[in-house]
Design a protein around this motif. Structure first.
Motif, PDB file in Angstrom:
ATOM      1  N   TYR A 123      10.279   6.725  27.558  1.00  0.00           N
ATOM      2  CA  TYR A 123      11.513   7.509  27.673  1.00  0.00           C
ATOM      3  C   TYR A 123      12.357   7.216  28.910  1.00  0.00           C
ATOM      4  O   TYR A 123      13.477   7.699  29.011  1.00  0.00           O
ATOM      5  N   SER A 124      11.864   6.430  29.854  1.00  0.00           N
ATOM      6  CA  SER A 124      12.606   6.211  31.097  1.00  0.00           C
ATOM      7  C   SER A 124      13.949   5.512  30.880  1.00  0.00           C
ATOM      8  O   SER A 124      14.838   5.617  31.724  1.00  0.00           O
ATOM      9  N   HIS A 125      14.111   4.821  29.764  1.00  0.00           N
ATOM     10  CA  HIS A 125      15.397   4.174  29.484  1.00  0.00           C
ATOM     11  C   HIS A 125      16.512   5.204  29.283  1.00  0.00           C
ATOM     12  O   HIS A 125      17.683   4.861  29.371  1.00  0.00           O
ATOM     13  N   LEU A 126      16.139   6.467  29.055  1.00  0.00           N
ATOM     14  CA  LEU A 126      17.135   7.505  28.804  1.00  0.00           C
ATOM     15  C   LEU A 126      17.784   8.045  30.081  1.00  0.00           C
ATOM     16  O   LEU A 126      18.908   8.516  30.046  1.00  0.00           O
ATOM     17  N   TRP A 127      17.058   8.006  31.199  1.00  0.00           N
ATOM     18  CA  TRP A 127      17.595   8.645  32.399  1.00  0.00           C
ATOM     19  C   TRP A 127      18.132   7.652  33.417  1.00  0.00           C
ATOM     20  O   TRP A 127      17.674   6.528  33.538  1.00  0.00           O
ATOM     21  N   GLU A 128      19.122   8.166  34.150  1.00  0.00           N
ATOM     22  CA  GLU A 128      19.757   7.399  35.219  1.00  0.00           C
ATOM     23  C   GLU A 128      19.186   7.787  36.577  1.00  0.00           C
ATOM     24  O   GLU A 128      19.072   6.973  37.484  1.00  0.00           O
ATOM     25  N   LYS A 129      18.825   9.065  36.690  1.00  0.00           N
ATOM     26  CA  LYS A 129      18.376   9.606  37.975  1.00  0.00           C
ATOM     27  C   LYS A 129      17.339  10.685  37.712  1.00  0.00           C
ATOM     28  O   LYS A 129      17.431  11.439  36.743  1.00  0.00           O
ATOM     29  N   VAL A 130      16.350  10.748  38.599  1.00  0.00           N
ATOM     30  CA  VAL A 130      15.323  11.787  38.550  1.00  0.00           C
ATOM     31  C   VAL A 130      15.123  12.299  39.971  1.00  0.00           C
ATOM     32  O   VAL A 130      15.040  11.516  40.912  1.00  0.00           O
ATOM     33  N   VAL A 131      15.048  13.615  40.119  1.00  0.00           N
ATOM     34  CA  VAL A 131      14.762  14.230  41.414  1.00  0.00           C
ATOM     35  C   VAL A 131      13.567  15.160  41.209  1.00  0.00           C
ATOM     36  O   VAL A 131      13.553  15.952  40.256  1.00  0.00           O
ATOM     37  N   VAL A 132      12.588  15.058  42.104  1.00  0.00           N
ATOM     38  CA  VAL A 132      11.367  15.850  42.006  1.00  0.00           C
ATOM     39  C   VAL A 132      11.245  16.760  43.228  1.00  0.00           C
ATOM     40  O   VAL A 132      11.452  16.312  44.361  1.00  0.00           O
ATOM     41  N   TYR A 133      10.895  18.017  42.969  1.00  0.00           N
ATOM     42  CA  TYR A 133      10.570  18.957  44.043  1.00  0.00           C
ATOM     43  C   TYR A 133       9.142  19.437  43.811  1.00  0.00           C
ATOM     44  O   TYR A 133       8.845  20.035  42.775  1.00  0.00           O
TER      45      TYR A 133
END
Length: 138
Positions: A123-133
């Motif tokens: 699924y990573s092809h779907l996202w442009e940016k990820v932020v984790v807290y």
């Protein structure tokens, strides 16, 4: 009408989350946890095709597969709420997931779990940016 149902479902989950967070905090403060600290893992995703309903549905489908990882105590998946636009509120993401772990070791095991690795690969092809807290509950 479907949008209202989804918004209501998300708001209901948020209420459960808020109640659970308070209860978790109280449990950690009032009980001996045997040296274990609860960990909250909150991830925000921005789609490459921002606002695309089909891509959002695919990403949510992928996030649902993570429920097969036994180390996750609870997993909540949502989209931005239609809350008041204020300077401190960020509605720019497309999907978020919130996980609760009993301790750091469980979160570490989740990171290398085959289901998690398969999710990222598929699924990573779907996202442009990820932020984790990641937050330790006192």
């Amino acid at each position: 009408m479907m949008e209202q149902f989804n918004r209501r479902k998300f708001l209901a989950a948020a209420t459960v989350l808020a109640t659970g967070t308070v209860a978790t905090g109280m449990a950690c403060n009032n009980a001996d946890t045997g040296g274990k600290t609860k960990l909250v893992h909150h991830v925000f995703f921005w789609l490459k095709n921002a606002g695309n309903a089909e891509d959002r549905a695919k990403l949510i489908e992928g996030l649902e597969t993570l429920k097969g990882i036994k180390e996750i105590g609870q997993l909540l998946i949502g989209t931005p709420a239609g809350t008041e636009k204020r300077e401190v509120v960020d509605h720019s993401y497309d999907v978020s997931e919130l996980m609760f772990f009993d301790n750091q070791a469980q979160q570490d095991a989740y990171q290398v779990h085959p289901i998690h690795k398969a999710f990222v690969e598929k699924y990573s092809h779907l996202w442009e940016k990820v932020v984790v807290y990641d937050t330790l509950m006192a």
